[in-house]
Design a protein around this motif. Structure first.
Motif, PDB file in Angstrom:
ATOM      1  N   TYR A   1      47.840  94.943  33.446  1.00 41.24           N
ATOM      2  CA  TYR A   1      47.179  93.632  33.408  1.00 41.24           C
ATOM      3  C   TYR A   1      45.693  93.767  33.107  1.00 41.24           C
ATOM      4  O   TYR A   1      45.084  94.802  33.402  1.00 41.24           O
ATOM      5  CB  TYR A   1      47.402  92.907  34.747  1.00 41.24           C
TER       6      TYR A   1
ATOM      7  N   SER B   1      44.162  84.760  39.636  1.00 40.27           N
ATOM      8  CA  SER B   1      44.677  83.573  38.947  1.00 40.27           C
ATOM      9  C   SER B   1      45.720  83.944  37.892  1.00 40.27           C
ATOM     10  O   SER B   1      46.657  83.180  37.641  1.00 40.27           O
ATOM     11  CB  SER B   1      43.514  82.813  38.302  1.00 40.27           C
ATOM     12  N   ILE B   2      45.598  85.118  37.285  1.00 39.28           N
ATOM     13  CA  ILE B   2      46.573  85.532  36.259  1.00 39.28           C
ATOM     14  C   ILE B   2      47.967  85.644  36.878  1.00 39.28           C
ATOM     15  O   ILE B   2      48.962  85.189  36.295  1.00 39.28           O
ATOM     16  CB  ILE B   2      46.158  86.887  35.639  1.00 39.28           C
TER      17      ILE B   2
ATOM     18  N   ASP C   1      49.308  82.228  37.992  1.00 38.25           N
ATOM     19  CA  ASP C   1      49.735  81.493  36.805  1.00 38.25           C
ATOM     20  C   ASP C   1      51.117  81.967  36.361  1.00 38.25           C
ATOM     21  O   ASP C   1      52.028  81.164  36.111  1.00 38.25           O
ATOM     22  CB  ASP C   1      48.684  81.728  35.707  1.00 38.25           C
ATOM     23  N   GLU C   2      51.287  83.278  36.308  1.00 38.16           N
ATOM     24  CA  GLU C   2      52.575  83.822  35.851  1.00 38.16           C
ATOM     25  C   GLU C   2      53.730  83.379  36.747  1.00 38.16           C
ATOM     26  O   GLU C   2      54.836  83.110  36.268  1.00 38.16           O
ATOM     27  CB  GLU C   2      52.496  85.355  35.813  1.00 38.16           C
TER      28      GLU C   2
ATOM     29  N   LEU D   1      42.002  80.695  43.043  1.00 38.27           N
ATOM     30  CA  LEU D   1      41.999  80.463  41.600  1.00 38.27           C
ATOM     31  C   LEU D   1      40.614  80.662  40.995  1.00 38.27           C
ATOM     32  O   LEU D   1      40.459  80.685  39.781  1.00 38.27           O
ATOM     33  CB  LEU D   1      42.469  79.036  41.298  1.00 38.27           C
TER      34      LEU D   1
ATOM     35  N   VAL E   1      43.075  80.526  32.608  1.00 36.79           N
ATOM     36  CA  VAL E   1      43.587  81.823  33.028  1.00 36.79           C
ATOM     37  C   VAL E   1      43.788  82.731  31.821  1.00 36.79           C
ATOM     38  O   VAL E   1      44.462  82.356  30.872  1.00 36.79           O
ATOM     39  CB  VAL E   1      44.935  81.625  33.756  1.00 36.79           C
TER      40      VAL E   1
ATOM     41  N   PRO F   1      50.393  90.378  30.690  1.00 37.87           N
ATOM     42  CA  PRO F   1      51.610  90.802  29.989  1.00 37.87           C
ATOM     43  C   PRO F   1      52.900  90.233  30.591  1.00 37.87           C
ATOM     44  O   PRO F   1      53.987  90.474  30.042  1.00 37.87           O
ATOM     45  CB  PRO F   1      51.560  92.321  30.108  1.00 37.87           C
TER      46      PRO F   1
END
Lengths: 425, 170
Positions: free
Chosen positions: A145, A191-192, A195-196, A226, B37, B41
């Motif tokens: 990531y 936040s990534i 979000d996923e 966030l 955001v 991956p």
């Protein structure tokens, strides 16, 4: 290092009482400083002999370096429960450090039941609750990531709490204010991952849980999660150490440390906070009315002089450099003022650049001590305009039973023999 | 140890971030999912909410997360004397560990902050005992033991009676 304090030119007038000099003096005059840091404890070595370490080969390489054998006092001071040695704290020796980065081995510790020996291959991070797609990550996956780095402080909500005591505590600065440390943390913006997993709009809190014995848990407001919260994997360039949360921890810049959950393994998105023990019985502040403040996350601006400070002794009148740390959980330190006359007059200190938000900021100021007793203070002002309060102001507002979030101005009395002690003044 | 392979963010990913920040800055100070955001991956492994149940030991104020089981203060007293008294003292008072019992007013000069006067919350106590106590063997107590200990602490602090049953609905 010369034991003799360097005298500034006679025409350099103090800018505030007690002998405080202009913060730009060292830059302007180009004066080398003999009295800085531990040089306060001057020694008298015979410097004319060739030292023995120049006449014999030195030691071998090492796989992982350690501090000099002469730096035995730059250590964490441990305060743990005798019957439960994994339950307690250890303090960063701020009075033995300079700059703004805390060495990894000296970052303060707070453990509720010891340091878990986590096998990274077996460790998983699970996101569940109010997510459209609950997911789990291994470390191998997380290393793909995008990562970012930022420097920030981590400070225990209970740091400096001896300041509430009736009598000023007599201990080195680090063992009073050293439940605060500062590092460069590298990791994945949380936040990534949220979000996923498809964070649901009705989610207002994340319950974060560690994989330690006791599964330490707290509720984190979703706005912070966030915003600038990191899932940190590295500290000062190396993988986070076991006592700091290996293999992963949360970093919430500016928020009290208990929310920066170590050994993170579970994030549960929910509508209401969990009201865990560590957000009810602890990390809340009792006020004089008998009510308590809760969810007081942000660590307010604080500053403390680290040199000269109690436990050290000034070696006679002359020129010294005052050095200390300031930080604010609300943003960037805008100014630090120093007083050498108990707060009657103040002079702005030089702030070490770069000035970073929610990060330790080093301040320094030249000072010519004439040998008379006086009182040193520092006060921080952050970029919201907030000014660190005097102790009397803080107590008038909050009483003395709040325990957490003590950030009052700290005062040291310098006696004529050069010794220093903590005072309420 | 093998090094993780690194993937650099795509150009489209970077542009997406820039636009999103601008949009947020101009219009929306509130949080809005999915906008600002950077792209990851997306390697997370899907799990079911059911499969997480063994790990999910959170207990919320309205009772969500409380497991089946029950207990009373009478039963809790026996558990406490066997498991807790060594550190917390007889009847939760005067031990090396946290003071658990006391009802002195909180606006007094030096109040002990106990279950009785500071955190008399059954779900908080249940959540904490189950995950963290006893220190030498966390997560070892049965649900009935945790209910009984919760009942006993509330009883010692004058909040419930000795025979009040604690369960997921009380």
């Amino acid at each position: 290092m010369s034991p003799t304090p360097i005298l500034p030119p006679d025409d350099l007038e103090p800018v505030a009482g007690g002998g405080l000099l202009d913060r730009r003096m060292f830059l302007r005059q180009g004066i080398a400083l003999g009295g800085a840091g531990l040089g306060l404890l001057a020694f008298d070595a015979d410097a004319t002999d060739v030292p023995r370490w120049m006449k014999t080969p030195g030691g071998p390489f090492t796989n992982y370096g350690e501090p000099s054998a002469y730096e035995k006092e730059a250590i964490r001071w441990i305060s743990a429960n005798a019957k439960a040695p994994g339950h307690g704290i250890s303090w960063t020796p701020l009075h033995r450090l300079e700059g703004t980065i805390t060495p990894n081995g000296l970052h303060f510790e707070r453990h509720h039941n010891g340091v878990p020996a986590i096998d990274p291959e077996q460790h998983r991070l699970t996101l569940h609750g109010l997510f459209s797609k609950p997911i789990q990550f291994s470390l191998e996956q997380l290393f793909r990531y995008p990562m970012v780095s930022r420097q920030c402080f981590v400070e225990c909500g209970g740091n400096s709490n001896a300041g509430w005591h009736e009598e000023p505590i007599q201990t080195p600065v680090g063992y009073f204010h050293g439940l605060a440390s500062s590092s460069e943390w590298t990791g994945i913006p949380l936040s990534i991952l949220l979000d996923e997993a498809g964070l649901q709009p009705e989610a207002r809190w994340l319950v974060a849980e560690g994989a330690d014995a006791g599964a330490m848990n707290v509720s984190i407001p979703i706005e912070k999660a966030l915003d600038d919260t990191l899932l940190a994997l590295y500290q000062n360039g190396e993988r986070i150490r076991p006592e700091q949360g290996y293999p992963m921890r949360l970093i919430l810049p500016g928020f009290e440390a208990v929310l920066n959950v170590k050994w993170l393994h579970r994030l549960q998105a929910v509508k209401e906070p969990l009201m865990s023990r560590n957000e009810t019985a602890k990390y809340t502040e009792l006020e004089p009315s008998g009510k308590a403040r809760q969810f007081t996350f942000i660590m307010e601006a604080k500053s403390v002089i680290t040199q000269p400070s109690p436990g050290f002794r000034l070696k006679g009148p002359g020129l010294y450099q005052i050095s200390g740390l300031a930080w604010s959980g609300r943003g960037t330190i805008r100014r630090v003022d120093i007083s050498a006359d108990g707060g009657r007059s103040w002079a702005p200190a030089a702030l070490q650049e770069p000035l970073l938000s929610k990060c330790f900021t080093r301040f320094r100021l030249p000072w010519r001590w004439d040998g008379s007793p006086l009182i040193l203070k520092s006060r921080a002002i952050d970029d919201t305009g907030y000014q660190q309060p005097e102790r009397s102001t803080l107590i008038a507002e909050r009483g003395q039973r709040g325990y957490f979030h003590y950030n009052a101005i700290v005062a040291f009395a310098v006696d004529s023999d050069g010794s220093l002690r903590h005072v309420y003044a | 140890m093998s090094m993780p392979s690194l993937s650099s963010p795509s150009r489209s990913g970077l542009r997406r971030v820039g636009r999103a920040h601008l949009f947020i800055g101009l219009l929306l100070p509130l949080w809005t999912p999915l906008l600002a955001v950077p792209e990851g991956p997306k390697l997370g492994v899907s799990i079911t909410q059911e499969s997480i149940l063994p790990l999910d030991i959170s207990v919320f104020p309205e009772g969500t997360g409380l497991p089946p089981g029950k207990g009373t203060a009478v039963e809790g007293k026996m558990q406490f004397e066997a498991l807790c008294q060594g550190c917390h003292g007889v009847k939760g008072s005067g031990g090396d560990a946290e003071e658990l019992v006391g009802r002195s007013p909180l606006n007094g000069s030096r109040p002990d902050q106990t279950v009785g006067n500071y955190w008399p919350y059954a779900t908080t106590i249940f959540d904490y005992i189950r995950r963290a106590m006893p220190l030498n063997a966390p997560l070892s107590l049965s649900n009935d033991q945790v209910y009984a200990l919760t009942a006993y602490l509330l009883y010692l602090n004058g909040i419930v009676t000795e025979t009040s049953e604690m369960n997921a609905t009380t």
